[in-house]
Motif scaffolding. Sequence first.
Motif, PDB file in Angstrom:
ATOM      1  N   THR A  64      18.904   9.331  -1.576  1.00  0.00           N
ATOM      2  CA  THR A  64      18.515   8.293  -0.628  1.00  0.00           C
ATOM      3  C   THR A  64      16.999   8.095  -0.683  1.00  0.00           C
ATOM      4  O   THR A  64      16.265   9.038  -0.995  1.00  0.00           O
ATOM      5  CB  THR A  64      18.949   8.690   0.801  1.00  0.00           C
ATOM      6  N   PRO A  65      16.501   6.894  -0.413  1.00  0.00           N
ATOM      7  CA  PRO A  65      15.042   6.692  -0.376  1.00  0.00           C
ATOM      8  C   PRO A  65      14.427   7.367   0.839  1.00  0.00           C
ATOM      9  O   PRO A  65      14.986   7.320   1.943  1.00  0.00           O
ATOM     10  CB  PRO A  65      14.899   5.170  -0.301  1.00  0.00           C
ATOM     11  N   THR A  66      13.301   8.011   0.632  1.00  0.00           N
ATOM     12  CA  THR A  66      12.613   8.719   1.707  1.00  0.00           C
ATOM     13  C   THR A  66      11.122   8.441   1.631  1.00  0.00           C
ATOM     14  O   THR A  66      10.588   8.074   0.585  1.00  0.00           O
ATOM     15  CB  THR A  66      12.839  10.239   1.624  1.00  0.00           C
ATOM     16  N   ASN A  67      10.443   8.641   2.751  1.00  0.00           N
ATOM     17  CA  ASN A  67       8.979   8.529   2.776  1.00  0.00           C
ATOM     18  C   ASN A  67       8.372   9.820   2.256  1.00  0.00           C
ATOM     19  O   ASN A  67       8.685  10.908   2.736  1.00  0.00           O
ATOM     20  CB  ASN A  67       8.485   8.256   4.190  1.00  0.00           C
ATOM     21  N   GLY A  68       7.511   9.709   1.257  1.00  0.00           N
ATOM     22  CA  GLY A  68       6.854  10.878   0.685  1.00  0.00           C
ATOM     23  C   GLY A  68       5.370  10.627   0.484  1.00  0.00           C
ATOM     24  O   GLY A  68       4.803   9.645   0.960  1.00  0.00           O
ATOM     25  N   SER A  69       4.747  11.523  -0.236  1.00  0.00           N
ATOM     26  CA  SER A  69       3.317  11.401  -0.503  1.00  0.00           C
ATOM     27  C   SER A  69       3.067  10.299  -1.512  1.00  0.00           C
ATOM     28  O   SER A  69       3.965   9.897  -2.260  1.00  0.00           O
ATOM     29  CB  SER A  69       2.769  12.728  -1.021  1.00  0.00           C
ATOM     30  N   GLY A  70       1.833   9.808  -1.549  1.00  0.00           N
ATOM     31  CA  GLY A  70       1.502   8.690  -2.413  1.00  0.00           C
ATOM     32  C   GLY A  70       0.719   9.091  -3.639  1.00  0.00           C
ATOM     33  O   GLY A  70       1.013  10.077  -4.306  1.00  0.00           O
ATOM     34  N   GLY A  71      -0.302   8.357  -3.924  1.00  0.00           N
ATOM     35  CA  GLY A  71      -1.133   8.549  -5.107  1.00  0.00           C
ATOM     36  C   GLY A  71      -2.205   7.484  -5.094  1.00  0.00           C
ATOM     37  O   GLY A  71      -2.578   6.962  -4.037  1.00  0.00           O
ATOM     38  N   LYS A  72      -2.697   7.112  -6.262  1.00  0.00           N
ATOM     39  CA  LYS A  72      -3.759   6.109  -6.300  1.00  0.00           C
ATOM     40  C   LYS A  72      -3.475   5.083  -7.387  1.00  0.00           C
ATOM     41  O   LYS A  72      -2.826   5.354  -8.395  1.00  0.00           O
ATOM     42  CB  LYS A  72      -5.115   6.753  -6.545  1.00  0.00           C
ATOM     43  N   VAL A  73      -3.982   3.885  -7.141  1.00  0.00           N
ATOM     44  CA  VAL A  73      -4.008   2.810  -8.126  1.00  0.00           C
ATOM     45  C   VAL A  73      -5.437   2.295  -8.143  1.00  0.00           C
ATOM     46  O   VAL A  73      -6.008   2.005  -7.083  1.00  0.00           O
ATOM     47  CB  VAL A  73      -3.034   1.667  -7.773  1.00  0.00           C
ATOM     48  N   GLU A  74      -6.017   2.196  -9.307  1.00  0.00           N
ATOM     49  CA  GLU A  74      -7.399   1.733  -9.397  1.00  0.00           C
ATOM     50  C   GLU A  74      -7.559   0.851 -10.621  1.00  0.00           C
ATOM     51  O   GLU A  74      -6.744   0.903 -11.560  1.00  0.00           O
ATOM     52  CB  GLU A  74      -8.370   2.914  -9.465  1.00  0.00           C
ATOM     53  N   GLY A  75      -8.604   0.037 -10.603  1.00  0.00           N
ATOM     54  CA  GLY A  75      -8.777  -0.850 -11.735  1.00  0.00           C
ATOM     55  C   GLY A  75     -10.087  -1.579 -11.739  1.00  0.00           C
ATOM     56  O   GLY A  75     -10.859  -1.569 -10.770  1.00  0.00           O
ATOM     57  N   LEU A  76     -10.348  -2.237 -12.871  1.00  0.00           N
ATOM     58  CA  LEU A  76     -11.519  -3.079 -13.083  1.00  0.00           C
ATOM     59  C   LEU A  76     -11.031  -4.478 -13.430  1.00  0.00           C
ATOM     60  O   LEU A  76     -10.043  -4.636 -14.157  1.00  0.00           O
ATOM     61  CB  LEU A  76     -12.389  -2.532 -14.215  1.00  0.00           C
ATOM     62  N   GLU A  77     -11.734  -5.480 -12.931  1.00  0.00           N
ATOM     63  CA  GLU A  77     -11.360  -6.870 -13.185  1.00  0.00           C
ATOM     64  C   GLU A  77     -12.592  -7.677 -13.578  1.00  0.00           C
ATOM     65  O   GLU A  77     -13.683  -7.476 -13.036  1.00  0.00           O
ATOM     66  CB  GLU A  77     -10.722  -7.490 -11.941  1.00  0.00           C
TER      67      GLU A  77
END
Length: 967
Positions: free
Chosen positions: A791-804
């Motif tokens: 089942t889907p559950t709330n957990g820890s995240g992470g990061k998304v980063e970038g240059l434009e």
Amino acid sequence: MQCSTSPRLQRSYPPVFRVKPVAAACGLLMLASVAVEAQQTAQQASQLDTVVVTGIRRSIESSVTAKRNSDSIIEVISSEDIGKLPDASIAESLARLPGLTGQRGPDGRVDRISIRGLSPEFSGVLLNGREMVSSGDSRAVEYDQFPSELVGSAIVYKTPDAALVGQGLSGTVDIRTLRPLSVTGRQVVLNARGERNSNGNLVSGVTSPTGMRVSASYVDQFANKTLGVAVGFARLDAPSQVKLTELVEYSDFTPFGLPLSGNKPSLKPMADGSTGQAMLPMFWTATTSTKKNLRDGLMAVLEYKPNDDLHSMVDLYYSKFNTHEVGGKFAQSLFGNWSAGIAPALSNVGTTQIGNNTYATSATTSQLVANVGNMDTRRTDDIVAVGWNTEMKLADKWKGVADLSYSRDKRNERYAEAYGGPYDNANKQWTYGAYNWNVPATGGAQTFTPVQPGYLSNPANMAFGDVQGMDWVGNDAWIGAIRSPAVKDEIKSLRLSVKRELDGFFSSFSTGLNVTHRSKDVERNEDRILMKKDAQGNFIRTIPTSIVGSPFDMSWAGIPQLLRVDVPALVSSGAVTLEQGQFHKWAGNVSSVDETVTTGFGKLDIDTDIAGVALRGNLGLQVVHAKQSSEGWAYLGRNEDFPDPSLLRKLQGGTSYTDVLPSLNLVADFKNNWLARFGLATAIVRPGINDMRAGISTPEVVQDQAGTPNAGNWTVAYAGNPALKPWRAVGIDLSVEKYFGKRSYVSAAAFRKNLLSYIQNAQTEVDNSGVPPQSNIPPGVTPKKFGPLVTPTNGSGGKVEGLEFAAALEGGLLHPSLDGFGAVVSASKLSSSILEQLPDQLAKSIPLNGLSGRSNSLTFYYENHGLSARVSQRYRAPFTATTRDIYFNSTTLQYAADKVLDLQLGYAFESGTFKGLSLLLQVGNVLDKPTLNYKNVGANAPDGTQLTPNLIRYFGRTTLVGMNYKF
């Protein structure tokens, strides 16, 4: 025998036009900006101010002006004129913006947009500032529902604004229609275009091979320009022509005793040191289809502004989208050798060596298990959105705003399929013919050609049924199925706010309350098409001649003729039985979600000077309270041959929560056309509708014998989670921009999103004591009380980063001889630490859904003296994406890099008898680039990590010729 050697497959698809040309263009534009800065004079600026432009340059000018004046970090696309977006669709225009990538759908059109590497589910889509409904089982909007002819502009917010409700976590797309009081005088615009596809007409009788797009727009003002009216209508009647091949598995099944002879040995040993044979295309399919796309869109705006104290606007948007798709499918399976009891011989085997793996890529097979499928799909989407916005001066420096809106989407679909294959009617058994085949392991044209002419098209030598269980049905009477998913999505919203002008550091303060109620119902129904029996108890497999049509021409896949039958006519003929209520297949995925989201917000606008630097922006706060509930089903039945609706059980669940979302946007104007922007905010996006379902699938007891370790265990059950909470993230953005002229700028940006929480699939336990086991469990086995549940559950995240990086440059600023020439370029580089898990493969981590490490877009244009030309290319690096099929089943695939080149030529009459008339030629997908998916070859190979082509879709080259008349 033919043998060739190529480098590792992962390197066999280099992007021909990927980073270097765009990097070079970026460098040239940056150097050009220096030259422009040196050459700009007051005289040039004065000349630019007096020039009135239209077309491509007008679109760029409007976009650049909006970007420059915004307090947030945004990207903008604007129409070239009334009813004329720069591209054939709004999604294609959005996909050219920095940090945005488009995904081509099953028709070849861009219908999904990812913002900054996050899947479409993370973004918000608004229409005139209001949240929009969607036609799938998620929140992601399909952009095909918006006719480009009725769109005035679209703003992409990359940083949140506290006064904007319905925002996404990755960004927000606000699609805006025309405001009639912003137009000078009466204007009437007529558009007409004809369309052809280079794939021709793959399936006859479905639609005309020539498509068309027509639109009409009317704008006028009355009562001394205090009342404005805009009405637009657009019709799309266009065909989609798709060639699809699917290589399900390339493997070596020699260790498992595959009955087959004549194969070539593998040049490298298996991982355990044993020697195998060349890997074979164990399961391969080819599908041809033609779809009729008929969409009518209507936009109407009534705008009233009698004075500066009152401004009221009512806008209406309506779209009805009907599609009808007919297709034919050929499928072969070497796995069927076992069930059919055949041992085919291979001859003329050609191999390709890729790294340690040896692939048998061509051969003649003396016998082959194969079947033929026919599909007929009809879908209707009916969308309406209406809003009423009124601004009124309440007192000195006080203004009030009231906004009331409603939107609704109804989708109904009916997918009918029927299967059969070559059959010996005299002996009542399947037949297995000889084939010549060619399936390159590195992609390209794939073919399976029957040696006997007409072998797959003569109904007298064919019969209905599941040939040797190729479709994994397990019912001898099965012919096919009818699937009828339906969606109803409804949003009601009320917003009240006030704004007061201030003096000092803060220029104004606004606060308000927005209440949105959304209800979404997703239904899935499946009925089976079964054969009847004759008086002797034999299945009636005969194909009625009344339902047989002209054969499919699949010469592109090596099949000159393939049997074609009318599936709806088969069902209505009475020759088959329709068994309704396949609850065990869909009950757990039916959902009804209801949510009320109350948003209170406050925002302080900043407008001041600090140390000679002009500073503007805003400081805001949103408090969001959500109350959600969900209903679903569990089916406790077991025998699919006798579905029992009394065994359906309703399930319910829900939760409520509150989020506090601060935001800060700052813009520093350093004069000399230099700007620096900073953004810091907390953002959320609500869980997917499908993930919030209350239903659960029905598990079964495994078939292990008593006394074995897994005896009594249950198979995995899959469920939603009505108590899911949102994805949450803190984002930081920095952008530096340099402007020169009206249509030229250079910008560089960096961002990082730290996801505080993320929704992942996880395994837990569920009490199955109330679930009756199936009747065929092994003797002596007692089912256990608890079984696994994913089942889907709330957990820890992470990061998304970038240059434009983004830039626009008009050549006239460099030298007068380059007047009319210009370029627009954007590039992004993204990365993420987030890995996802599939529901049925929790041990396997995959890259973040929708993330392309690199993407870029490059456009060169010329527009002068009525003549215009534009060539555009967009590129995105390989990525992973999850899509939904006809039955809302999710499929996660690895996509190859996608590069599309488009061309546009036009001429506008600027004077004389034909003034107001413009002619247009557009060519989409000029190089006829397919979309390509990969998959791992798996364990039955010397190197199981290699990727081979999985799905290859050829959409053809689309050519449009048309005219636009404005008066």
